[in-house]
Structures are given as C-alpha cells and as structure tokens.
Design an enzyme around this catalytic site. Structure first.
Site, short mmCIF file in Angstrom:
data_model
loop_
_atom_site.label_atom_id
_atom_site.label_comp_id
_atom_site.label_asym_id
_atom_site.label_seq_id
_atom_site.Cartn_x
_atom_site.Cartn_y
_atom_site.Cartn_z
CB CYS A 173 -0.95 -0.01 1.19
SG CYS A 173 -1.95 -1.50 1.36
CG ASP A 236 -6.17 -0.93 -5.72
OD1 ASP A 236 -6.80 0.07 -5.28
OD2 ASP A 236 -5.07 -1.28 -5.27
CG HIS A 269 -5.71 -1.23 -1.95
ND1 HIS A 269 -4.63 -0.86 -2.70
CD2 HIS A 269 -5.43 -0.89 -0.68
CE1 HIS A 269 -3.73 -0.31 -1.91
NE2 HIS A 269 -4.19 -0.31 -0.68
#
Length: 301
Positions: A173, A236, A269
């Site tokens: 991330c 995502d 994600h």
C-alpha cells in the site's frame, strides 16, 4: 471496521463506515502487539509464522534528523551474513501483519528489517480513528522517508549478520509506493517488490495533494537503479488500471526490461493482507511466490 480500498486509506465517503475500535494484543515493547484494529476483519484468520529458528528483536538506530528510529528485525539464527530485505509497512505501521511478513522472509533466508516510519508523530498501529491515522501518515514526507531508508541501509551494513551488498526492499500500500521511490534513489538496492502502491495521483486529486505525493513512480521509471516487480489488483478502487498501464508504458520507454507488473484478475486493494476482508489467499500466495523468486535471482544470487 473501515474498508480500505486505497493505498493511503479511505477518502471522505469511506469514513462514514463504522470503525472497529478493539485490536488484538496490547501495547508492549517498541511496537503494538496486535493487528491494526482500524482494518482487522471480524472473521480474520491471519497467517502466523513461528519464530523458531529465527532471531527476532526490536532495535533503534539514528535517522539523519537525529530521531531514534525503531525497527523490527527478523533473521535466521546463525552468523550469516544474510541478504537483507527492508520491509515498508502500510499506513498502520509495524503491527503484527508486518512483523509476520518479516518472519516469513527470515524463514526464506533473509534478514528482514521493518522501520517505524510514522513514530515521530505517533504509532498508528493501535489506533481506530482513520482520520488521525491519515494525519500521522501525511506527516511522513518523502525526504524523511528516504532518510529513514538510508539510515536502515547504513545500520544494516554495520551488522555482522547482514550482507550489506545484497539488499532488497518490499512494501504494501503506502509502502508499495515507497518501494518505487527508494529503487529510484538508492543504487545499493538490488531489487524491489511493490505491492499495490499508488503509481500516479488520482484523477480528482487537488494540486496540493499531487505536489505532496511527489515524486510519483510513473515519473521515476528512467531513474530506477534496480528491477522492480509490481503486484496489483484489477479491482483496486484507488489504483485504476489506466495508472497501471501508464506505469507499464513508462517502464517500456525507459528500457527497464528487468521490471514487471503483474495484475491479478478481480483482486481488490490489499489482497495480500490476511487480516483484512480484502484478503485473497490464492493471489497472495502467488504474489509471495513471485516475490521469493524475484529476490532469489536478484538479491540472493
């Protein structure tokens, strides 16, 4: 629990969701002992890696600004020297998921070091307030973070158990973006693996946010000093496929033939984060296999 579908945390529309305020574990030592409560899934069954056969410790070393930078270290037992992997956390800092990833790397023969980039302001790991977590993360600017990476490289080079000439970096991330940035800055790095780090500013980003996020990976392809493997999810919401395609094109224009980007079909994600609802076991396992093969050839080799 807050649903995390963007690298730097939720946007304003996401913050209307309820937040889990109870975590696993308690404060102890340098780091929060559990999983980040702001993202912990109610039905989570995280991967747990035992420390048998490993040396694990919390350490502190000086950053360029004089801050005593805490870090978690996991390495194989024995004298080494072992190849090194710097582990860059998500926005929650060095909580149990990040420590477990360090132990997984140590089981594979690496000395894994996870610096606490955010602790100058506050450790975000035990917090349930996403707005506060985002404030803490925003305070960690590019030069501070690169200084912390440099300090980690310097400290590792002084350890008898570490091979300072064999170094990789990986991150998730927020940390995935840092991987791209670090690989464009430090020639000592042999390889990087970036898990769904933002590559370019969001289309709706305000000028101030675009400026604050610089340098963006999409602008760094020419500067990469080692190969990078990017692992991304098709679904995502925070990293749309056009930005992934733009990064692929930038790598091709720069002649970065050693770098590659893998996109997992329908993966959201955070698909590697085994303590979140976003976890996708098959994609996470495949990504980890690719990470180990990438480092085996470029860091160990």
């Amino acid at each position: 629990m807050t649903t995390l579908n963007r690298p730097e945390g939720p946007d304003v529309s996401d913050l209307s969701l309820s937040r889990r305020t109870l975590g696993v574990g308690t404060l102890g030592g340098l780091f929060f002992a559990g999983y980040a409560p702001a993202a912990l899934a109610a039905q989570a069954s995280p991967v747990t890696t035992p420390s048998e056969g490993l040396v694990t410790e919390d350490v502190t070393y000086p950053a360029p600004d004089g801050f005593g930078l805490p870090a978690y270290v996991a390495r194989p037992s024995g004298d080494g020297p072992f190849p090194v992997v710097i582990v860059v956390s998500e926005i929650f800092g060095v909580h149990e998921y990040i420590r477990d990833c360090c132990r997984r790397l140590a089981k594979a023969g690496y000395a894994a070091i996870a610096p606490a980039f955010f602790n100058r302001v506050e450790d975000p790991a035990p917090l349930g307030d996403m707005q506060r977590i985002q404030q803490i993360v925003a305070a960690a600017g590019y030069e501070q973070v690169m200084g912390d990476v440099s300090a980690t490289l310097d400290w590792a080079s002084q350890q008898l158990w570490a091979n300072g000439d064999k170094v990789g970096i990986t991150g998730w991330c927020w940390g995935g973006k840092v991987v791209w940035q670090a690989c464009a800055r430090f020639a000592v790095l042999d390889a990087g693996v970036a898990w769904y780090g933002r590559l370019a500013p969001a289309a709706e980003a305000q000028p101030a946010a675009v400026s604050a996020g610089q340098p963006w990976p999409v602008d760094l392809a020419d500067d990469l000093k080692c190969p990078v493997l990017g692992l991304y999810g098709e679904a995502d919401r925070g990293i749309p496929l056009p930005s992934v395609d733009a990064m692929k094109q930038a790598l091709a224009r720069a002649g970065q033939t050693g770098s590659d980007i893998i996109v997992y079909d329908d993966a959201p994600h955070g698909f590697h984060a085994d303590y979140r609802d976003s976890y996708r076991a098959a994609d996470a396992a495949d990504g980890w296999r690719r990470l180990l093969a990438f480092f085996e050839a470029r860091v160990k080799g």
